[in-house]
Design an enzyme around this catalytic site. Structure first.
Site, PDB file in Angstrom:
ATOM      1  N   HIS A  58       2.576  13.575  -9.131  1.00 31.25           N
ATOM      2  CA  HIS A  58       3.917  12.989  -9.103  1.00 31.25           C
ATOM      3  C   HIS A  58       4.861  13.680 -10.091  1.00 31.25           C
ATOM      4  O   HIS A  58       6.007  13.959  -9.776  1.00 31.25           O
ATOM      5  CB  HIS A  58       3.808  11.501  -9.430  1.00 31.25           C
ATOM      6  N   TYR A  61       3.792  18.201  -9.864  1.00 29.52           N
ATOM      7  CA  TYR A  61       3.933  18.961  -8.619  1.00 29.52           C
ATOM      8  C   TYR A  61       2.884  20.061  -8.468  1.00 29.52           C
ATOM      9  O   TYR A  61       3.171  21.165  -8.019  1.00 29.52           O
ATOM     10  CB  TYR A  61       5.354  19.573  -8.535  1.00 29.52           C
ATOM     11  N   LYS A 100      20.181  12.110  -4.715  1.00 27.24           N
ATOM     12  CA  LYS A 100      18.745  12.349  -4.791  1.00 27.24           C
ATOM     13  C   LYS A 100      18.042  11.321  -3.930  1.00 27.24           C
ATOM     14  O   LYS A 100      18.546  10.236  -3.717  1.00 27.24           O
ATOM     15  CB  LYS A 100      18.326  12.195  -6.268  1.00 27.24           C
ATOM     16  N   HIS A 104       8.913   5.426  -2.620  1.00 23.29           N
ATOM     17  CA  HIS A 104       8.190   4.332  -3.277  1.00 23.29           C
ATOM     18  C   HIS A 104       7.165   3.787  -2.290  1.00 23.29           C
ATOM     19  O   HIS A 104       7.079   2.585  -2.065  1.00 23.29           O
ATOM     20  CB  HIS A 104       9.145   3.246  -3.789  1.00 23.29           C
ATOM     21  N   HIS A 106       3.635   3.953  -2.139  1.00 20.26           N
ATOM     22  CA  HIS A 106       2.446   3.218  -2.579  1.00 20.26           C
ATOM     23  C   HIS A 106       2.789   1.831  -3.109  1.00 20.26           C
ATOM     24  O   HIS A 106       2.191   0.850  -2.691  1.00 20.26           O
ATOM     25  CB  HIS A 106       1.671   4.025  -3.617  1.00 20.26           C
ATOM     26  N   GLN A 324      10.506  -1.433 -15.475  1.00 19.83           N
ATOM     27  CA  GLN A 324      11.747  -0.947 -14.882  1.00 19.83           C
ATOM     28  C   GLN A 324      12.938  -1.175 -15.806  1.00 19.83           C
ATOM     29  O   GLN A 324      12.840  -1.854 -16.820  1.00 19.83           O
ATOM     30  CB  GLN A 324      11.977  -1.682 -13.565  1.00 19.83           C
ATOM     31  N   GLY A 544      14.676  16.793  -4.863  1.00 17.44           N
ATOM     32  CA  GLY A 544      13.868  16.036  -3.927  1.00 17.44           C
ATOM     33  C   GLY A 544      12.654  15.488  -4.611  1.00 17.44           C
ATOM     34  O   GLY A 544      12.612  15.360  -5.839  1.00 17.44           O
ATOM     35  N   SER A 547       5.673  13.257  -2.177  1.00 17.14           N
ATOM     36  CA  SER A 547       4.745  12.136  -2.204  1.00 17.14           C
ATOM     37  C   SER A 547       3.517  12.500  -1.374  1.00 17.14           C
ATOM     38  O   SER A 547       3.578  12.502  -0.147  1.00 17.14           O
ATOM     39  CB  SER A 547       5.421  10.885  -1.645  1.00 17.14           C
TER      40      SER A 547
END
Ligand SMILES: Nc1ncnc2c1ncn2[C@@H]1O[C@H](COP(=O)(O)OP(=O)(O)O)[C@@H](O)[C@H]1O
Ligand SMILES: [Mg+2]
Lengths: 758, 238, 105, 105
Positions: A58, A61, A100, A104, A106, A324, A544, A547
């Site tokens: 994640h 990369y 962008k 989300h 999972h 969050q 970008g 996932s």
């Protein structure tokens, strides 16, 4: 490399670092050795956690970076390409647009409501931390078949989560897409995109510059939620994971987000801060390390000073928490009180947790005792990357090669097939979805969801920004390269249909496990297809998200490279909408019919879920000519409507053009006739690219034809708009269909509400 | 005319209201919820959004913001107040308007255009509309289902205090045209004195042709033209 | 067959953020309620159940909780059965005696 | 000063349409729970209050209910005080004895 006197030592209670523990952290033995090399010693448990997060798929990369380097990223209008929180382009009149897209998937599979909600929260923060005010969101959703109760649960939860969060923050939704196909049965794809506008001079980046500047944690308190979410997002789900994944559920607080948004924009405008970044995946770790890495500085922070929600949190937990609505801010030294004052106005907490150093390391203390000290650059940039060969799955090749000729005739006749396609959940109106999203707040929504692309006005100007998300997963499954090219082509076409010039894209690459050769094949092909189309259209990639591991029990989703396209309309008076307007207007088709049924909704809806055939061919030169031609027409205001042909083929396009906006009883009829020498199903339901249905006043027909000729685009008069309350009449060489508008209405607008109220 | 637009933490439509007032020819200003005075405002708008996140109940917490004492006094003195969407919810919670706004019948957030029938002209809020006129504007809420006990409802109707009702494009007040389950299709009401309006749909999003409707503008124009001096008694609703 | 009122209390799981509780806490504090130190918000659901016994009613509802009424990922639940003013706690050591239902006002 | 957990149950007033309860009722029926005859949904609010006595804690919370936690137009409320596992009903004839808190699962 690190002064031994101050080197971190294991904390009491830290587990011993064993090969199993390393593996649990998603790191290979070789990667672990590399870490030891970087550190010049054995890492502590906390440091292992930090590496694990930063070197996860994640954040790091690992399996995509090398291929992603092939994408075009530059153009004169690109202000910020990949690598920042969001890409930024110049949209004229002194304005820059940050945008962008993020997945989300999972979290949404485990808890659809919170998963989707926090997805919106994260993407908003990526945009407003660039100094831009979010002005629109879009969402690209892919679910399993709607006849499954679990899918309905996921679908309704995701939509409600997106709506409740975005509505509360007050950001209009201007578009998106929803697909249903068994290819997404257990793995929903939930991608959220955000657009934000700023004056060009207000751009700020996520950097930690200026030794001695102060690190501040801002916003919500840190809890135990989402610990190791970044690693979690990089692992495949397996049966029974719901239970195990529980502590990782993050709960969104949109109200705090709204305050954070206002406070951040005020902070940025105040000049008291030099950098700001969302604590997204891997929380404090990634924000701290990345800000240091980008600026070539170091950071030092003390976790004991981070406001927490629960007592007894360890440094490991505080560093990796994905609670969050938090930001990391670098305040100019001496301005901390001014920063705090702004945050207090917005009733937010701010804590000084450390400072920018010259050490080049990501250094963490716990009440003064060092617990982690890692060279920042290797941590953020040193993640090993892989490019292993891929190979196409035999199964896909044979599906693609399947002879479709005996599926040409519809089992229950043409009219029944027509209604089945128009009323299939994939083609049917997504009104049920977007009516749960506030689409009009801030009074700048010039084109709301329901057309080809959403258009938002640049406040105080007569300019507009158009945006569309597109990816037909069936096409990319059958042929990842042409499918990805097709996604870019469709997105560009959608944007162009409103009169906007395609400018740039963001993308979200949703795939299965890159450890499998056929997934690597899909990924590589899709990236190459996207590269080719973006180069050809001069729409560079500004950012970008990747996932991977969208799999359950070994079953991967369709390869789903979602494209988020941005276009600019310089004069909103030239905007074109998708629905037919006045009786007597001429209906014309731009582009040629080829009748390509591979991967079509017709096969899926009418032939028992068949996914087969070569998906529609993409001719980039033809697409480009079509785009230019359309823009010449919109610029000269000769069109009354324009609507592209995609899922569901001409059938869907014509129905949508007739029905227009979702208010029962509206709509106009049309009488069209095709002379193509094609089977009816191929003609009406083929999803061939490069086509747009337009309408114009009779007096403009000649001009429309002339412009098309100038651009070498085939242009055929196919019919006439008929009066209100009439029907859609279609004549082909072999059949005549007369479909009453109210019947079409029931199928097109009624399908999804019908299923969801069961 | 000076119009104070209240901003609560979580207000999202304060800017839209400011713009609407500007377009209608007035002078708007923002008033932060922690202020305690409305200054020299001639009218007040409580805008839409999610004040305090709408946590607990929409408007439930905002009602206790420091500025609300001034707003309540202003209304008591006969000053003109418009509450839109969340603003309507705040005014009900504050007891300035009767009734309450419950969860939509559909249980979903709803965002789409609606038609409204103007039930009365000649009020400070509807002077620029004709009685029976059908207007169109967006609505956008999860809790817009107007409820009042039977006695209160009967009183509202008897006194002609329902200014807007949900209807279809032809002006028929029908069950199908009722988006949220509001009693008697009520979309907007005034208090007994006629100086405080609450409505769920958004006139502030129907102020330009390019947005699809200008049917909200007459409301702001009516407001700006109404000469109601605070404290100088009332201009009773005709 | 009698009719029982079953009370279900659904609460956010410990450790999960409860934004609503947080906002209410904040609001109460600014109203001067400074002795209130934490607030958490859940749902109270009352079901009228036809059943042969309180135990049967409770059992049905517990099943419904697992299936629908509570989200196992984010919420805990507690079920109490009662009929005509008499409540029976399904957990806890003693069954509670009657407690009047209905509002304070 | 001790810390008490006070439970507040806020319910829609009788006679008031409860769309949420109706929807849950409908959902339960379609899951086959046909013995469930009515459903009403309210809020359960848990407050941690520092006070000298349960009665004091309860009183504070009742005041907060009247002011903020319940809307008198549409809701009733009921307050129960408890400390360390022991609950005290503020209404009803007898104080209820201990009932275990915490989730079923
Ligand atoms: N999830 C969604 N959120 C918002 N709008 C959506 C969503 N899904 C579809 N829409 C809107 O519905 C319309 C039709 O969508 P779609 O069929 O995907 O269009 P197209 O085929 O032209 O890309 C578009 O305006 C789109 O923005
Ligand atoms: Mg389209």
């Amino acid at each position: 490399m690190i002064a031994t006197a101050e080197a971190p030592r294991p904390r009491p209670g830290d587990p011993a670092i064993t090969p199993e523990l390393v593996e649990d952290h998603g790191l290979s033995p070789e990667e672990y050795e590399q870490i030891r090399g970087i550190m010049g010693r054995k890492p502590t448990f906390t440091e292992l956690g930090v590496f694990s997060a930063m070197w996860s798929e994640h954040c790091g990369y690992k399996n995509s970076k090398r291929l992603l380097r092939l994408l075009p990223t530059r153009a004169p209008w690109v202000i910020q390409g990949p690598g920042e929180n969001a890409g930024v382009i110049d949209v004229g009149a002194g304005y820059a647009l940050a945008f962008k897209i993020e997945s989300h998937n999972h979290p949404s599979a485990v808890e659809p409501y919170q998963g989707a909600a926090t997805g919106i929260g994260g993407i908003l923060r990526d945009v407003f931390t660039m100094g831009a005010r979010p002005v629109a969101t879009l969402n690209s959703l892919h679910f399993g078949d709607l006849d499954r109760p679990r899918v309905r649960y996921l679908f309704s939860g995701v939509v409600k989560g997106i709506g409740d969060y975005g509505n509360c923050v007050g950001i209009p939704s201007t578009g998106g897409e929803v697909y249903f196909d068994r290819g997404y049965e257990d793995n929903p794809i939930v991608n959220a995109m955000c657009l934000g506008l700023m004056r060009k001079e207000d751009l700020i980046r996520g950097t930690a510059e200026g030794v001695g500047n102060t690190l501040m944690a801002v916003g919500a308190r840190t809890g135990r939620d989402g610990i190791h979410g970044a690693t979690f997002a990089s692992e495949e789900l397996s049966e029974g994971d719901d239970e195990a994944s529980r502590p990782q559920v993050q709960v969104g607080d949109p109200f705090t987000e709204k305050l954070l948004l206002e406070a951040s924009l005020e902070l940025i405008a105040s000049g008291h801060i030099v950098g700001i970044q969302d604590m997204g995946a891997a929380g404090l770790t990634s924000s701290g390390a990345e800000m240091a890495g980008r600026s070539g500085t170091g950071v030092e922070m003390d976790v004991a000073r981070v406001p927490v929600r629960e007592a007894g949190m360890t440094p490991y937990e505080i560093l990796l928490s994905e609670s969050q609505e938090r930001m990391l801010v670098v305040a100019a030294a001496g301005r901390e009180d001014a920063v705090r004052e702004i945050l207090e106005k917005w009733e937010l907490e701010a804590a000084t947790i450390g400072s920018v150093t010259a050490s080049g390391t990501f250094r963490v203390l716990e009440a003064g005792v060092p617990v982690a000290d890692i060279p920042a650059l290797p941590l953020t940039e040193g993640c090993p990357t892989y490019e292993r060969p891929g190979e196409e799955a035999e199964e896909v090749r044979s599906l693609r090669d399947m002879d479709l000729s005996h599926y040409i005739s519809p089992p229950d006749g043409l009219e029944s097939a027509f209604l089945a396609v128009v009323g299939s959940p994939n083609v049917a109106s997504k009104q049920w979805v977007y009516e749960q999203y506030d689409t009009t707040v801030r009074a700048n929504s010039i084109e709301r969801p329901g057309g080809d692309a959403g258009v938002i006005r640049v406040p105080g100007t007569n300019r507009g920004v158009a945006a569309s998300t597109d990816c037909n997963g069936r096409h990319t499954y059958l042929n990842p390269r042409s499918g990805a090219m097709g996604a870019v082509a469709e997105a560009a076409r959608n944007v162009t249909c409103t009169g906007a010039v395609p400018m740039a894209i963001t993308n979200c690459l949703n795939f299965g496990s890159p450890l499998k050769p056929h997934i690597r094949h899909q990924f590589r092909e899709a990236v190459l297809g996207m590269r080719d189309a973006c180069s050809h259209f001069e729409t560079p990639v500004t950012g970008g998200n990747v996932s991977f591991y969208n799999e359950t029990d070994g079953e991967a989703v369709y390869p789903t490279p979602v494209i988020g396209m941005i276009g600019v309309i310089e004069d909103l008076d030239t905007i074109v909408r998708h629905s037919f307007r006045d009786e007597g207007d001429a209906i014309l088709l731009l582009g040629a019919n080829r009748g390509e049924l591979g991967g079509s909704e017709y096969l899926y809806a009418v032939h028992d879920g068949l996914v087969a055939g070569e998906p529609p061919d993409v001719n980039l030169a033809t697409e480009r000519a079509l785009q230019r031609c359309l823009l010449a027409m919109t610029g000269r205001k000769v069109l009354k409507s324009a609507h592209d042909v995609a899922s569901g083929g001409l059938a869907a396009t014509l129905v949508e053009s007739c029905l227009g906006r979702p208010r029962k009883g509206d709509g106009v009829g049309a009488a069209v006739r095709f002379d193509d020498d094609l089977p009816d199903t191929a003609l009406l339901f083929g999803e061939d690219h490069g086509r747009v249905v337009v309408s114009c006043g009779r007096e403009e027909e000649d001009r429309v034809r002339r412009i098309a000729a100038d651009y070498g685009v085939p242009c055929t008069r196919i019919g006439t708009v008929t009066g209100e309350g009439a029907a859609l009449e279609i004549e082909t060489r072999s059949s005549t269909l007369k479909l009453a508008l109210n019947v079409l209405n029931d199928h097109y607008f009624g399908t999804i509400p019908g299923i969801m109220s069961e | 005319m000076k119009v104070a637009v209240i901003t609560f933490p979580g207000s999202n439509c304060d800017q839209d209201c400011v713009r609407s007032v500007e377009l209608a020819g007035g002078s708007p200003s923002y008033v932060w919820h922690r202020e305690t005075s409305l200054g020299d405002a001639d009218a007040v708008i409580v805008p839409g959004g999610f004040a305090h996140g709408d946590y607990l109940r929409p408007g439930g917490i905002a009602r206790f913001s420091p500025i609300m004492d001034a707003v309540i006094d202003f209304g008591r003195d006969g000053g003109l107040i418009v509450g839109i969407c969340n603003g309507f919810q705040v005014l009900c919670e504050a007891g300035m308007l009767p009734g309450a706004l419950l969860r939509n019948r559909s249980l979903r957030f709803q965002s789409h255009d609606c038609h409204l029938r103007v039930e009365r002209s000649g009020t400070p809020f509807t002077a620029d509309y004709a009685r029976g006129q059908v207007i169109r504007m967006p609505l956008s809420h999860a809790d817009g289902n107007y409820y009042a006990d039977p006695g209160t409802l009967a009183g509202l109707e008897a006194d002609g205090r329902v200014l807007f009702r949900y209807c279809d494009a032809r002006g028929n007040v029908t069950h199908e045209a009722n988006p949220n389950g509001s009693l008697n299709n009520i979309a907007g009401i005034v208090n007994a004195r006629g100086n405080i309006l609450g409505m769920m749909p958004h006139p502030d999003r129907a102020i330009e042709d390019i947005l699809g409707s200008v049917d909200g503008l007459p409301l702001f124009r009516s407001l700006l033209a109404a000469d109601v001096a605070v404290g100088a008694g009332t201009r009773e609703v005709a | 067959m009698s009719r029982f009122t079953v009370e279900v209390l659904v609460t956010p799981r410990p450790g999960l953020l409860d934004p609503q509780g947080k906002a209410i806490h904040h609001a109460l504090a600014s109203l001067g309620y400074d002795t209130i130190e934490d607030v958490r918000v859940g749902k109270a659901i009352y079901l009228e159940v036809a059943a042969g016994s309180p135990a049967e009613a409770t059992e049905r509802v517990e099943e419904a909780c697992r299936k629908l009424l509570a989200n196992p990922v984010t919420e805990d639940f507690r079920v109490t059965a009662a009929t005509e003013g008499a409540e029976t706690a399904t957990e806890g050591t003693d069954p509670a005696p009657a407690a009047a239902a209905g509002g304070v006002r």
